[in-house]
Enzyme design. Structure first.
Site, short mmCIF file in Angstrom:
data_model
loop_
_atom_site.label_atom_id
_atom_site.label_comp_id
_atom_site.label_asym_id
_atom_site.label_seq_id
_atom_site.Cartn_x
_atom_site.Cartn_y
_atom_site.Cartn_z
CB SER A 15 -88.85 -19.81 -30.07
OG SER A 15 -88.16 -18.58 -30.22
CE LYS A 110 -79.08 -15.05 -35.86
NZ LYS A 110 -80.12 -15.15 -36.90
N GLY A 139 -77.15 -16.74 -38.98
CA GLY A 139 -77.69 -16.81 -40.33
C GLY A 139 -79.20 -16.70 -40.33
CB THR A 141 -82.11 -19.71 -38.33
OG1 THR A 141 -81.40 -18.76 -37.50
CG2 THR A 141 -81.11 -20.51 -39.12
CB ALA A 143 -87.43 -20.67 -33.70
CE LYS A 195 -80.70 -10.92 -37.28
NZ LYS A 195 -82.05 -11.39 -36.89
CB SER A 258 -88.52 -10.52 -38.55
OG SER A 258 -87.79 -9.49 -37.90
CB VAL A 283 -86.38 -10.52 -26.13
CG1 VAL A 283 -85.18 -9.61 -26.39
CG2 VAL A 283 -86.47 -10.87 -24.64
CD GLU A 285 -81.65 -10.25 -28.46
OE1 GLU A 285 -81.06 -9.19 -28.15
OE2 GLU A 285 -81.46 -11.33 -27.88
#
Length: 339
Positions: A15, A110, A139, A141, A143, A195, A258, A283, A285
């Site tokens: 994505s 990231k 930053g 973002t 997708a 983050k 998120s 995934v 992360e």
């Protein structure tokens, strides 16, 4: 499209990789998007959109799909890697013998290296050598919003000033995409990893039902942990007040787009780790990042209590509510304390 004169080759057709490729192509650049699965790439070419992740965004005419890695890498000296952090090193080792002699590499990945907790700059140097210019973009973002052309801003850091200027010119679009340069290569990388961890914690807090006050406190103290670790690694503390730090942290902790936040919410509601990962379906992360950030903090002697409690939930079976109560029960201290 000229087969060897694209402005950018994007490695990774998920994505985010697709969204960045669309953004570059929409800026008027010739872009090649490579994916590791030939069937997936063929589907993208047939549909001229990423039906699985970005079904409402058609590909610009200047975006070319490619399943042959050598052909994709021959198309441009500029390579943008957008793959999960746990395969980052493997992908770089795969592309190394196929890259052009004048190649320059930027990543939007990231996280930290799986198991070791190393910064991705160290992974890249080990895989590619000391001569290739490197850069990172990071930053707030999502997708879908980026691909839709909604206003977005990121940070860009590079080891090479010329490369940084070229990338800023390639990516920046006054109508929707602002790219801020930042000389802090370490800080811009680190923010994106930490983050993810804090976003899981914010999700847990909301899943438990603690409310906005608790979420905001967790974000604020999470930023403190991010800055504390950054200082130990030699980052500029002001970086964490920018797009790659506070910006990405707030976005990931407060919006249900998120995956890390949604994952944490499920844990806060009592779901086990594996079931929550399965339900997300992509995934997460932050799951791996938690282990890696904790390892990095231990290596540098940095206390990160929020990260520690999230680790206890993810890897040691601790209940999310119990972890939250552990944090709330910590000894009183000065807000400016380093511990």
């Amino acid at each position: 499209m000229n087969q060897s004169n694209a402005s950018m080759t994007v490695i990774g057709a998920g994505s985010y990789g697709t969204a960045l490729a669309i953004t570059l192509a929409r800026n008027g650049h010739q872009v090649v998007l490579w994916g590791h699965d030939p069937k997936h790439v063929a589907t993208l070419e047939r549909d001229r959109c990423n039906v699985a992740f970005l079904p409402d965004v058609p590909f610009p005419d200047t975006l070319r799909l490619e399943s042959d890695l050598a052909t994709a890498l021959a198309a441009s000296r500029n390579i943008l890697v957008v793959v999960p952090s746990h395969v980052f090193g493997e992908v770089l080792r795969q592309i190394k013998p196929l890259m052009r002699p004048d190649a320059r590499l930027v990543w939007a990945t990231k996280g930290l290296e799986a198991e070791t907790g190393r910064l991705l700059q160290d992974v890249a140097r080990e895989a590619l050598g000391d001569d290739i210019p490197l850069a990172v973009i990071s930053g707030p973002t999502f997708a879908k919003e980026l691909a839709a052309g909604l206003p977005t801003a990121i940070s860009l850091a590079s080891t090479d000033e010329t490369f940084a200027d070229d990338l800023q010119e390639l990516l920046h679009c006054g109508k929707s995409f602002r790219v801020y340069s930042n000389p802090d290569f370490i800080g811009v990388q680190l923010g994106g990893a930490v983050k993810n961890v804090i976003a899981i914690g914010a999700g847990m807090s909301d899943g438990i039902g603690f409310g906005a006050n608790a979420r905001t406190a967790l974000i604020t103290r999470g930023l403190t942990e991010m800055s504390r670790l950054g200082a130990a690694l030699g980052a500029d503390p002001t970086t964490f007040m920018g797009m790659a730090g506070l910006g990405d942290l707030v976005l990931t902790c407060t919006d249900n787009q998120s995956r890390n936040r949604r994952f944490g919410m499920m844990l806060g509601q009592g779901m086990d780790v594996q079931s929550a990962q399965d339900k997300i379906g992509q995934v997460v992360e932050g799951y791996r990042n938690t282990k890696e950030v904790r390892e990095l903090a231990h290596r540098f002697g940095v206390e990160m209590p929020i990260t520690e409690e999230i680790y206890q939930v993810l890897y040691c079976g601790k209940n999310a509510r119990e972890a939250a109560l552990t944090l709330l029960g910590r000894a009183r201290k000065d807000e400016r304390s380093r511990h």
